[in-house]
Enzyme design. Sequence first.
Site, short mmCIF file in Angstrom:
data_model
loop_
_atom_site.label_atom_id
_atom_site.label_comp_id
_atom_site.label_asym_id
_atom_site.label_seq_id
_atom_site.Cartn_x
_atom_site.Cartn_y
_atom_site.Cartn_z
N GLU C 30 1.05 -1.18 0.41
CA GLU C 30 -0.15 -0.11 -0.36
C GLU C 30 1.51 0.93 0.12
O GLU C 30 1.67 1.10 0.88
CB GLU C 30 -0.82 -0.01 1.13
N GLU C 67 -4.63 -7.17 2.00
CA GLU C 67 -3.40 -7.80 1.92
C GLU C 67 -3.10 -9.91 2.13
O GLU C 67 -2.41 -10.01 1.67
CB GLU C 67 -3.24 -8.20 3.74
N PHE C 90 2.77 -2.50 8.85
CA PHE C 90 2.71 -2.74 10.09
C PHE C 90 2.69 -4.08 10.28
O PHE C 90 2.06 -5.01 9.93
CB PHE C 90 1.73 -1.76 11.28
N ASP C 92 1.55 -5.35 13.02
CA ASP C 92 -0.11 -6.17 13.16
C ASP C 92 -0.97 -6.80 12.23
O ASP C 92 -2.08 -7.19 12.69
CB ASP C 92 -0.41 -4.81 13.40
N PHE C 93 -0.62 -6.39 10.93
CA PHE C 93 -2.19 -6.38 10.20
C PHE C 93 -2.17 -7.61 9.31
O PHE C 93 -2.45 -7.72 8.18
CB PHE C 93 -1.30 -4.77 8.99
N HIS C 136 -0.97 -1.41 16.59
CA HIS C 136 0.00 -0.81 15.72
C HIS C 136 1.36 -1.15 16.17
O HIS C 136 2.90 -0.28 15.79
CB HIS C 136 0.21 0.40 15.32
C1 LIG Z 1 -5.38 -4.09 6.98
C2 LIG Z 1 -5.23 -2.86 7.16
N1 LIG Z 1 -4.41 -2.21 6.44
C3 LIG Z 1 -3.92 -1.50 6.31
C4 LIG Z 1 -4.08 0.72 7.15
C5 LIG Z 1 -3.07 1.14 7.26
N2 LIG Z 1 -3.82 1.99 7.11
C6 LIG Z 1 -4.54 2.82 7.82
S1 LIG Z 1 -5.19 4.02 7.02
C7 LIG Z 1 -5.24 3.12 5.84
C8 LIG Z 1 -6.22 3.97 4.29
C9 LIG Z 1 -7.98 3.82 4.75
O1 LIG Z 1 -8.70 4.48 3.86
P1 LIG Z 1 -9.73 4.60 3.79
O2 LIG Z 1 -10.57 3.61 4.11
O3 LIG Z 1 -10.86 5.22 2.88
O4 LIG Z 1 -10.14 5.35 5.00
P2 LIG Z 1 -9.53 7.40 5.46
O5 LIG Z 1 -8.61 6.68 5.76
O6 LIG Z 1 -10.15 7.34 4.09
O7 LIG Z 1 -10.98 7.22 5.99
C10 LIG Z 1 -4.22 2.45 5.57
C11 LIG Z 1 -4.10 1.22 4.37
C12 LIG Z 1 -4.57 -0.47 7.95
N3 LIG Z 1 -4.94 0.41 9.36
N4 LIG Z 1 -5.04 -1.41 8.93
#
Ligand SMILES: Cc1ncc(C[n+]2csc(CCOP(=O)(O)OP(=O)(O)O)c2C)c(N)n1
Lengths: 328, 328, 345, 345
Positions: C30, C67, C90, C92-93, C136
């Site tokens: 990502e 993932e 992370f 954690d994911f 995290h």
């Molecule tokens: C399973 C997982 N993968 C990656 C992340 C890292 N991460 C945190 S926020 C985010 C983007 C999320 O996008 P969206 O669902 O559109 O929410 P927004 O931030 O736009 O409100 C990512 C990839 C995560 N928290 N959980």
Amino acid sequence: MANDTAGLDRDQLIAGYRTMRTIREFEERVHEEFAGGGIPGAVHLYAGQEAVAAGVCAALADNDYIASTHRGHGHGIAKGCDLAGMMREIYGKAGGLCGGKGGSMHIADFDRGMLGANGVAAGGVPLACGAALSAKLRGTGQVAVAFVGDGGANQGAFAESLTLAAVWRLPVVFVVEDNGFAQSTGTRFHLGGRQVAPRAEAVGISSAVVDGYDFVAVHDATAEAVHRARTGGGPTLVECVAHRFFGHMEGWDRQGYRSPGEVDRLRAEHDCLVLLAKQLTADGSVSTSDLAEIDLAVRARVDEAVADARAAAEPDLDELLTDVYVSY
Amino acid sequence: MANDTAGLDRDQLIAGYRTMRTIREFEERVHEEFAGGGIPGAVHLYAGQEAVAAGVCAALADNDYIASTHRGHGHGIAKGCDLAGMMREIYGKAGGLCGGKGGSMHIADFDRGMLGANGVAAGGVPLACGAALSAKLRGTGQVAVAFVGDGGANQGAFAESLTLAAVWRLPVVFVVEDNGFAQSTGTRFHLGGRQVAPRAEAVGISSAVVDGYDFVAVHDATAEAVHRARTGGGPTLVECVAHRFFGHMEGWDRQGYRSPGEVDRLRAEHDCLVLLAKQLTADGSVSTSDLAEIDLAVRARVDEAVADARAAAEPDLDELLTDVYVSY
Amino acid sequence: MTRILSYLEAVGEALAQELRRDPSVVVFGEDNIGGTGCDGTLGHAWGPTKGLHEEFPDRIFDTPITEAAFVGAAVGAAATGLRPVADLLFVDFAGVCFDQILNQAAKLRYMVGGKARVPLVLRAMWGSGMRRGAQHSQALYPIFAHIPGLKVVVPSTPADAKGLMTTAIRDDDPVIFFEHKMLYFSRGDVPPEPYEIPFGQARIARAGDDCTIVAIGRMVHEALSAADQLAADGVRCEVIDPRTVSPLDTDTIYASVRRTGHLVVVDEANPRCGVAGDIASSVASEAFDALRGPVRMVTSPHAPAPFNPTLEDAYPPSAADIVAAVRATRRRSVHPTMPEQERVS
Amino acid sequence: MTRILSYLEAVGEALAQELRRDPSVVVFGEDNIGGTGCDGTLGHAWGPTKGLHEEFPDRIFDTPITEAAFVGAAVGAAATGLRPVADLLFVDFAGVCFDQILNQAAKLRYMVGGKARVPLVLRAMWGSGMRRGAQHSQALYPIFAHIPGLKVVVPSTPADAKGLMTTAIRDDDPVIFFEHKMLYFSRGDVPPEPYEIPFGQARIARAGDDCTIVAIGRMVHEALSAADQLAADGVRCEVIDPRTVSPLDTDTIYASVRRTGHLVVVDEANPRCGVAGDIASSVASEAFDALRGPVRMVTSPHAPAPFNPTLEDAYPPSAADIVAAVRATRRRSVHPTMPEQERVS
Ligand SMILES: Cc1ncc(C[n+]2csc(CCOP(=O)(O)OP(=O)(O)O)c2C)c(N)n1
Ligand SMILES: Cc1ncc(C[n+]2csc(CCOP(=O)(O)OP(=O)(O)O)c2C)c(N)n1
Ligand SMILES: [Mg+2]
Ligand SMILES: [Mg+2]
């Protein structure tokens, strides 16, 4: 929209405005406080998307449930979480909603049906299904809302939750917040420019796509979904499109992934508060000074919350090892 | 169907018949051998669904890839895995395709592009996406097929794979085998009686739903999908409906979840081999005795495979600790 | 000639050099190039992959938040000719794609009787200290070390991070590569040319004869400062950095304990079924006779990581905790040294 | 009055009695009632849930193959007033819903500062011996024991299975309940009335003063037959069944080792970062002075489980392996017993 669900009265609209203004004021202020170094950790601001949280929660009862995301301040405020308790939590202080042990990404208030922000994309969606199952089996008539972002909607847990909710006919509403980005990756890439709603339709869940800047539209779509859920009609997906004003995470990105002037245009042309103010004042039933009064009152409450949070004590060191288990 | 993909010639149809007969004979024989106590472990038979594996693999080149499921014998045979090597593996003997260390649920033959059966529902689907990515980046023009059942299609890994394949425009074909059940749970429940195809359409993947008993229909739909993949058109989902003749797993269920007489009707009215035989003999170009000859030859090969597997040695005890790593 | 690089830059340099060297290396995750598909320019690549897109536009790309699919795709790609480096962000994911790690990547080669290789690297940010809260801030490498078929790498310095990443990419087995988020901006000498650091060979970060301290990842630095404090009292500690916890260089650890007679293991992970207990139990089994005091394990507590900074700072082991542990085990030196023939050989 | 029940029946009886006792208990999983939605009758419920549907038609139900969703739903339901018992079938499938266990169930209470309770039970079939291959034969409880916030139960007898399941359902924290597939048809006395067996209290399966053997799950039976063989040579082993590995009854283990001076831990899980090393290291830390020989860990190898029956039978620890370990540690009794005041109190 079904008639029995639409038609917010004047007071409800004003309440919605107050909620949205509170979120905006709260987030703008957290933005400053974070920049000033007062706030630790990962903070994801909701500014720009206020009409979604406010519109959805305006259609919910106090004892209904919501499961939130990492961008959860707006959801918490709209569901009625205590402002000072939230701010203290964001500061990580004693007296915060989670005693300072959760922070912005884990704000929760079970007494208000707020089951928690979540650090895992779509991680809270199955929890909302569980709350809906609980309501259904306990026969309480409660409804659960699962908030998820456009990026989180690509998670397997979200897809599985749609299936489970459809098969179990759960009283749950999936609210997809398409704010254009997942971190810095655009929906044009990760959704192929598509909507999420057809994924629900594919498993037999009816859906609506609404303007996420429009409080009334969000409310009405949610109210219809909530009505369906309460009357045994099962799940619904409501997709709301509203872009965020700030970056993905405070202190993290300079939004290089956005076209020049994009955010200025957004604030100028797609401010949900300006839109609702127009709707409120159109028929003269509410004056701009009425709204200005609300704005002042809201600012005062947020000022208080910040002052309170700054002054609040650190949690006791013993807290490090408490709350791991009920008993062990 | 696009003309450039349809039109199997007589020899291809006969080859398809031979493949299907081989799978049928193989599975009927494994059923007996298992009942006789000769075969250990978990065995999921493919009988009834032969036209799917045969039709799909008839549209593939030797160096194309397939990722299979726990019900993988048919896929392996259709992709050209050595019969004796498969039977030895099912018996867990030395000389089996996996040296006896995998068994029925993990039969694989990388030289034939068979990336493995899989013990986890939809567990192999992301692997097929990876093989497709590999083919795309290496520029080989290879295509990967991901087989998944109706039940496995409810897994998050499958949904995520659809999204990833769409976003990365991968040369992959998702073949959903709807055989009516996931273990003893019917699609009427776990799919709400719906098809899986709309889930692909929802993320921008085109799909086809075909009669899984009809070798030609399966082949033609797959050929079109493979053509799209090879020419850079990205993924396709082909959904095939064909119910299994046996229970979910040998020695496990008495199929109490099926209505009385259901299986007899299935064998009588929906036997893919009978259907293909009709198509072959219709214009007289192939005689029933030609087919009877094939049947005899196939039986002989399966007899041989069984005799060979029974006689084969146990793996050497040292094998217990080999193949964990390439180096450690 | 070496230069000072950050840990983050060192990982990035290894990625760049291996991408140059081997066309089968691909990198994805990502935001790995940052915002593919947005209008206008790319947005916000960050971390070790920053800048790689410019040099390798076709071999590094972004993924949707999928993932399970893209880690599984890394497995399938690895088994069919590529060397993918997938980014979990992370660690954690790992929760959302654990099946693809536990049941696919780790077991594929064994299940097919050695007919497949799975040369993939899974990058994962780990550790507490960044005020990210319980989801995290985990270590989790003990969970991966438990799983046969995986290799687990936990570098503590920029030079090790580069050399171990180079080895990880060239290795033919699945490697989980742990990057401590609080070490990203630590700096140190890093040779400019590509080089490998073999797995399963510990580094003696400091030599000493009075007590063996085995420390993992960021804890190596805590252990070194503890050793400094103890040296002031004339206690000379040997600090061992295993570098990889699977495989684990037990020989170097046993040899050290046979000289020092004392073992303290410092592990930022949670205590139950962790690497600290793993190493301590191996020593108590294979070098028991050399022990002149109880083994000591210094770990984070059996609790999730708290958000509040004061609490979080008290969460992982500190130099003071390590000093106390070394003193405690030496205070209880109660066993006579064994005569030569009694030593485990 | 007690009856002979199978382990499987004992688990089922606990489920039935708790469903009767507490309306908030609900049970779900794939095929838990067997074929919902098929034409005509239900099909094929099996295992401990068989027959529950008839008595509790509205409180036990099937799920689609959506572990991440239904395990997460169990967490959400538990946090809002139900006591769900969710069925993973094989513990190996924890891979596809691991986030909901690791990051949601285990951490929710802590992250919200104690404002939530998560009283859920996750049933999981584990262990080798059924010729299911690498993806259906794992132990994995060390991974769950590593995670703060979870409780991990591993019953070895029908009576324990019933009592521990009853306790698990009534417990207010998330419990992972491990049912060994090769014990399902083992039989034993089981009291008919509902009863609890407290977590964190080990069972002394056999008393003895010469060597302490701690064994988990199915290994308790291997340890007992090893103890029989050793008794023939006059070596009296104490066999301890911890029953729950988190919480772990270390007091009973330490007390035993202080009497016997020797420890052998038998753990069907893989060796690295497992329960064997966890227990052995705790003893080497907290009861070190009592040890008169090296600790010994007897586990499955650092390899996935093979399919072939001959290989699989050689995979888990056997009574013979345990006998050899006990002999080995006693042969190397090299330490003088400590004077009283040196004992760890
Ligand atoms: C399973 C997982 N993968 C990656 C992340 C890292 N991460 C945190 S926020 C985010 C983007 C999320 O996008 P969206 O669902 O559109 O929410 P927004 O931030 O736009 O409100 C990512 C990839 C995560 N928290 N959980
Ligand atoms: C993730 C996961 N959950 C549960 C199982 C247990 N299981 C094995 S086969 C099966 C049914 C699969 O149904 P389907 O995908 O339709 O394949 P079919 O057996 O009908 O060919 C289930 C639930 C599994 N193997 N993997
Ligand atoms: Mg978004
Ligand atoms: Mg099926």
